[in-house]
Scaffold this motif. Structure first.
Motif, PDB file in Angstrom:
ATOM      1  N   TYR A  19      67.142  72.826  55.278  1.00 34.10           N
ATOM      2  CA  TYR A  19      68.341  72.974  56.114  1.00 34.10           C
ATOM      3  C   TYR A  19      67.977  72.413  57.482  1.00 34.10           C
ATOM      4  CZ  TYR A  19      70.491  76.010  59.784  1.00 34.10           C
ATOM      5  OH  TYR A  19      71.056  76.512  60.918  1.00 34.10           O
ATOM      6  N   TRP A  20      68.705  71.410  57.926  1.00 32.09           N
ATOM      7  CA  TRP A  20      68.473  70.875  59.273  1.00 32.09           C
ATOM      8  C   TRP A  20      69.783  70.264  59.742  1.00 32.09           C
ATOM      9  CZ3 TRP A  20      64.788  72.285  62.333  1.00 32.09           C
ATOM     10  CH2 TRP A  20      64.551  71.578  63.526  1.00 32.09           C
ATOM     11  N   GLY A  21      70.460  70.912  60.650  1.00 29.11           N
ATOM     12  CA  GLY A  21      71.735  70.402  61.157  1.00 29.11           C
ATOM     13  C   GLY A  21      72.849  71.415  60.945  1.00 29.11           C
ATOM     14  N   LYS A  22      73.675  71.571  62.005  1.00 36.07           N
ATOM     15  CA  LYS A  22      74.815  72.498  61.907  1.00 36.07           C
ATOM     16  C   LYS A  22      76.100  71.709  62.062  1.00 36.07           C
ATOM     17  CE  LYS A  22      72.132  75.846  64.563  1.00 36.07           C
ATOM     18  NZ  LYS A  22      71.688  76.990  63.787  1.00 36.07           N
ATOM     19  N   ARG A  23      77.110  72.064  61.264  1.00 36.96           N
ATOM     20  CA  ARG A  23      78.415  71.459  61.500  1.00 36.96           C
ATOM     21  C   ARG A  23      79.273  72.372  62.365  1.00 36.96           C
ATOM     22  NH1 ARG A  23      79.131  73.594  56.251  1.00 36.96           N
ATOM     23  NH2 ARG A  23      81.124  74.659  55.985  1.00 36.96           N
ATOM     24  N   LEU A  27      79.453  79.562  64.022  1.00 38.23           N
ATOM     25  CA  LEU A  27      79.409  80.256  62.728  1.00 38.23           C
ATOM     26  C   LEU A  27      78.114  79.973  61.973  1.00 38.23           C
ATOM     27  CD1 LEU A  27      83.088  79.699  61.517  1.00 38.23           C
ATOM     28  CD2 LEU A  27      82.040  81.870  62.167  1.00 38.23           C
ATOM     29  N   ASN A  28      77.270  79.125  62.521  1.00 32.87           N
ATOM     30  CA  ASN A  28      76.033  78.722  61.860  1.00 32.87           C
ATOM     31  C   ASN A  28      76.307  78.133  60.476  1.00 32.87           C
ATOM     32  OD1 ASN A  28      73.508  78.484  62.826  1.00 32.87           O
ATOM     33  ND2 ASN A  28      72.783  80.500  62.165  1.00 32.87           N
ATOM     34  N   LEU A  29      77.116  77.095  60.453  1.00 32.29           N
ATOM     35  CA  LEU A  29      77.413  76.413  59.192  1.00 32.29           C
ATOM     36  C   LEU A  29      76.607  75.128  59.117  1.00 32.29           C
ATOM     37  CD1 LEU A  29      81.283  76.929  59.152  1.00 32.29           C
ATOM     38  CD2 LEU A  29      79.510  78.230  57.960  1.00 32.29           C
ATOM     39  N   SER A 120      59.736  83.927  60.564  1.00 33.94           N
ATOM     40  CA  SER A 120      59.935  85.335  60.907  1.00 33.94           C
ATOM     41  C   SER A 120      61.409  85.632  61.123  1.00 33.94           C
ATOM     42  CB  SER A 120      59.136  85.717  62.147  1.00 33.94           C
ATOM     43  OG  SER A 120      59.660  85.075  63.298  1.00 33.94           O
ATOM     44  N   SER A 121      62.158  84.659  61.657  1.00 35.74           N
ATOM     45  CA  SER A 121      63.572  84.937  61.903  1.00 35.74           C
ATOM     46  C   SER A 121      64.316  85.108  60.577  1.00 35.74           C
ATOM     47  CB  SER A 121      64.214  83.838  62.754  1.00 35.74           C
ATOM     48  OG  SER A 121      64.085  82.590  62.132  1.00 35.74           O
ATOM     49  N   ALA A 122      63.883  84.400  59.541  1.00 36.54           N
ATOM     50  CA  ALA A 122      64.537  84.532  58.233  1.00 36.54           C
ATOM     51  C   ALA A 122      64.341  85.938  57.679  1.00 36.54           C
ATOM     52  CB  ALA A 122      63.988  83.494  57.257  1.00 36.54           C
ATOM     53  N   GLY A 154      70.236  80.680  60.111  1.00 33.97           N
ATOM     54  CA  GLY A 154      70.680  80.034  58.875  1.00 33.97           C
ATOM     55  C   GLY A 154      69.770  80.351  57.702  1.00 33.97           C
ATOM     56  N   SER A 155      68.466  80.104  57.889  1.00 30.63           N
ATOM     57  CA  SER A 155      67.542  80.264  56.768  1.00 30.63           C
ATOM     58  C   SER A 155      67.466  81.719  56.293  1.00 30.63           C
ATOM     59  CB  SER A 155      66.160  79.752  57.161  1.00 30.63           C
ATOM     60  OG  SER A 155      65.740  80.360  58.364  1.00 30.63           O
ATOM     61  N   ALA A 156      67.905  82.675  57.118  1.00 26.84           N
ATOM     62  CA  ALA A 156      67.843  84.097  56.744  1.00 26.84           C
ATOM     63  C   ALA A 156      68.707  84.393  55.523  1.00 26.84           C
ATOM     64  CB  ALA A 156      68.284  84.970  57.913  1.00 26.84           C
ATOM     65  N   SER A 208      64.032  75.653  66.400  1.00 28.11           N
ATOM     66  CA  SER A 208      64.805  74.986  65.341  1.00 28.11           C
ATOM     67  C   SER A 208      66.233  74.701  65.816  1.00 28.11           C
ATOM     68  CB  SER A 208      64.911  75.849  64.091  1.00 28.11           C
ATOM     69  OG  SER A 208      63.699  76.408  63.752  1.00 28.11           O
ATOM     70  N   THR A 209      66.860  75.695  66.440  1.00 33.23           N
ATOM     71  CA  THR A 209      68.275  75.552  66.790  1.00 33.23           C
ATOM     72  C   THR A 209      68.516  74.347  67.690  1.00 33.23           C
ATOM     73  OG1 THR A 209      68.458  77.939  66.649  1.00 33.23           O
ATOM     74  CG2 THR A 209      70.264  76.795  67.744  1.00 33.23           C
ATOM     75  N   SER A 210      67.739  74.222  68.774  1.00 36.90           N
ATOM     76  CA  SER A 210      67.994  73.095  69.674  1.00 36.90           C
ATOM     77  C   SER A 210      67.476  71.798  69.059  1.00 36.90           C
ATOM     78  CB  SER A 210      67.382  73.339  71.052  1.00 36.90           C
ATOM     79  OG  SER A 210      66.057  73.745  70.927  1.00 36.90           O
ATOM     80  N   SER A 259      61.395  63.550  54.640  1.00 33.89           N
ATOM     81  CA  SER A 259      62.702  63.079  55.106  1.00 33.89           C
ATOM     82  C   SER A 259      63.158  63.885  56.322  1.00 33.89           C
ATOM     83  CB  SER A 259      63.706  63.196  53.955  1.00 33.89           C
ATOM     84  OG  SER A 259      65.019  63.260  54.435  1.00 33.89           O
ATOM     85  N   PHE A 260      62.982  65.198  56.264  1.00 35.03           N
ATOM     86  CA  PHE A 260      63.370  66.045  57.397  1.00 35.03           C
ATOM     87  C   PHE A 260      62.562  65.675  58.648  1.00 35.03           C
ATOM     88  CE2 PHE A 260      61.383  70.222  58.920  1.00 35.03           C
ATOM     89  CZ  PHE A 260      62.097  70.269  60.111  1.00 35.03           C
ATOM     90  N   HIS A 261      61.244  65.509  58.499  1.00 34.08           N
ATOM     91  CA  HIS A 261      60.425  65.179  59.681  1.00 34.08           C
ATOM     92  C   HIS A 261      60.719  63.762  60.188  1.00 34.08           C
ATOM     93  CE1 HIS A 261      58.196  68.891  60.100  1.00 34.08           C
ATOM     94  NE2 HIS A 261      58.290  68.971  58.785  1.00 34.08           N
TER      95      HIS A 261
HETATM   96  C1  LIG Z   1      62.947  73.664  59.209  1.00 34.42           C
HETATM   97  C2  LIG Z   1      63.707  74.868  58.683  1.00 34.42           C
HETATM   98  O1  LIG Z   1      62.814  75.945  58.555  1.00 34.42           O
HETATM   99  C3  LIG Z   1      64.822  75.177  59.646  1.00 34.42           C
HETATM  100  C4  LIG Z   1      65.199  76.596  59.743  1.00 34.42           C
HETATM  101  O2  LIG Z   1      66.067  76.782  60.797  1.00 34.42           O
HETATM  102  P1  LIG Z   1      66.531  78.230  61.275  1.00 34.42           P
HETATM  103  O3  LIG Z   1      67.124  78.962  60.134  1.00 34.42           O
HETATM  104  O4  LIG Z   1      65.400  78.897  61.983  1.00 34.42           O
HETATM  105  O5  LIG Z   1      67.654  77.807  62.309  1.00 34.42           O
HETATM  106  P2  LIG Z   1      68.853  78.618  62.930  1.00 34.42           P
HETATM  107  O6  LIG Z   1      69.968  78.684  61.930  1.00 34.42           O
HETATM  108  O7  LIG Z   1      69.254  77.859  64.147  1.00 34.42           O
HETATM  109  O8  LIG Z   1      68.309  80.006  63.260  1.00 34.42           O
HETATM  110  C5  LIG Z   1      64.265  74.473  57.321  1.00 34.42           C
HETATM  111  C6  LIG Z   1      64.741  75.559  56.391  1.00 34.42           C
HETATM  112  O9  LIG Z   1      64.262  76.699  56.458  1.00 34.42           O
HETATM  113  O10 LIG Z   1      65.599  75.234  55.548  1.00 34.42           O
END
Ligand SMILES: C[C@@](O)(CCOP(=O)(O)OP(=O)(O)O)CC(=O)O
Ligand SMILES: Nc1ncnc2c1ncn2[C@@H]1O[C@H](COP(=O)(O)OP(=O)(O)OP(=O)(O)O)[C@@H](O)[C@H]1O
Length: 397
Positions: A19-23, A27-29, A120-122, A154-156, A208-210, A259-261
């Motif tokens: 997951y990389w990128g928000k639309r 709402l964190n989509l 850890s945030s997940a 998002g990843s949570a 990650s967010t910024s 690809s992500f990096h």
């Molecule tokens: C590279 C990643 O780990 C990015 C995770 O981003 P976050 O879930 O930490 O971002 P926010 O939604 O802004 O809190 C890829 C992934 O876990 O899919």
């Protein structure tokens, strides 16, 4: 007075399709669907207790023994979403205590470094949402609760399930179809293991967010990734998991990390999450696979330099012949293996590898790694009797 308390543990997950990128930031989509493997809570987990009572006027959070602010918009969104669901129950049944009007005390502990690129945030947001959902006795499914966890991070949302998990990006503007679903339970493919090489356990540079906001705004490569690369890869990776097709799963995992990096590097100014040690580990993994003439290991890197190496139990001795030989000085091996087991890995190296390698092992790489965490695919959130809150005071124990 006695407080109402519920506790849960929640796992970390490491994406194999990132997951990389928000639309939609509020709402964190996401801009693409993603896939992850949930890791065992024996090694990495968050434990969270949530309490409520009529005397609690304020919401409070204690994280790893320190009181932390709950002010962030994302945490507020989670609390709001959970209270709304509780209120719906209370409106239907007037006998229910009015939890939705009372304050919440949340106490949480991670058994691993916080904000070090170890997701850890997940685990943290997954545990927060599940603990409160249990306290509120909400009837919602894990998938429905994942919509709330998603708004925390998002990843949570993927940490609400064990085993192999997809976060379906959804199409709706309100985000009601952007949620986590199980691809396969852990029992389907329990042989999946992970060795995490902790490259740098200090706080990371670009959150990650910024980071992802910058990529969405500036990278052209990113457009190609979300339009053409990920949609196909999502289908193929799901199939690889369903058919337990390890070589395919491994190839897609490595390609997607790269690809992500690459989109991070293509951001302007560029973002560098991997360091020289990370890059040496990538080369090493390819060299190991080439040496054996088959896929033994797959690497993936999140928004930081730590390497997560996925492998199957049946290939452990082959992989560890290399990585124990190279990283034997760092702590972590002793948690899972006796001295005798570890000596076995060295003898596999001496017998099968040494003298047959077409390249020199680079001993230097050991200096960039501080710890190894040995783990495997694991279950989703688990209820626990262990509580971090004193039921008489409503405060951390
Ligand atoms: C590279 C990643 O780990 C990015 C995770 O981003 P976050 O879930 O930490 O971002 P926010 O939604 O802004 O809190 C890829 C992934 O876990 O899919
Ligand atoms: N147990 C927890 N309960 C509530 N919030 C938590 C918990 N653990 C971590 N967090 C929140 O997550 C933040 C760390 O998230 P951050 O994305 O910076 O790091 P990370 O999750 O370790 O790395 P990454 O997401 O890139 O893998 C913490 O500052 C805190 O706000």
């Amino acid at each position: 007075m006695v407080y109402h308390i519920a506790s849960t543990t929640a796992p970390v997950n490491i994406a194999t399709l990132k997951y990389w990128g928000k639309r939609d930031k509020a709402l964190n989509l996401p801009t693409n669907s993603s896939i992850s493997v949930t890791l065992s809570q024996e090694d990495l987990r968050t434990l969270t207790s949530a309490a409520t009572g009529p005397e609690l006027k304020q919401d409070k959070l204690w994280l790893n023994g320190k009181e932390e602010s709950l002010e962030s918009e994302r945490t507020q969104q989670c609390l709001k979403g959970l209270r709304k669901l509780r209120k719906e129950l209370e409106d239907k049944d007037s006998n229910l205590p009015k939890f939705s009007n009372w304050g919440l005390h949340i106490v949480s502990e991670n058994n691993f470094p916080t904000a070090a690129g170890l997701a850890s945030s997940a685990a943290g947001f997954a545990a927060l949402v599940v603990a409160i959902a249990r306290l509120y006795q909400l009837p919602q499914s894990m998938s429905e609760l994942s919509e709330i966890a998603r708004q925390g991070s998002g990843s949570a949302c993927r940490s609400l399930f064990g085993g192999y998990v997809a976060w379906e990006m959804g199409e709706k503007e309100d985000g009601s179809d952007s949620k986590a679903v199980e691809i396969s339970p852990l029992e389907h493919w329990p042989q999946m293991k992970a060795a995490i090489l902790v490259v740098n356990a200090s706080k990371k540079d670009t959150p990650s967010t910024s980071g992802m906001q910058l990529t969405v705004k500036t990278s052209e490569l990113f457009q190609e990734r979300v339009k053409n690369v990920v949609p196909q890869r999502f289908t193929h990776m799901k199939e690889a998991i369903e058919h337990k097709n390890w070589p395919k799963f491994a190839e897609l995992t490595m390609k997607d990390s790269n690809s992500f990096h690459a989109t991070c590097l293509d951001s302007y100014p560029p973002i560098f999450y991997m360091n020289d040690t990370s890059k040496k580990i990538i080369k090493l993994c390819h060299a190991i696979n080439e040496f054996y003439g088959k896929t033994v290991v797959a690497y993936t890197f999140d928004a930081g330099p730590n390497a997560v190496l996925y492998y199957l139990q049946e290939n452990e001795a082959k992989l560890f012949a290399f990585i124990y030989k190279l990283f034997d000085k760092v702590p972590g091996w002793e948690t899972k293996f006796s001295n005798q087991d570890l000596q076995e890995f060295l003898s596999v190296y001496e017998k099968d590898v040494s003298g047959k390698l077409p390249f020199e092992l680079d001993d230097e790489v050991q200096n960039g790694v501080s710890r190894v965490i040995l783990t495997q695919v694991g279950p989703g959130p688990l209820s626990t009797k262990e509580s971090l809150i004193d039921e008489n005071t409503g405060l951390p124990k």
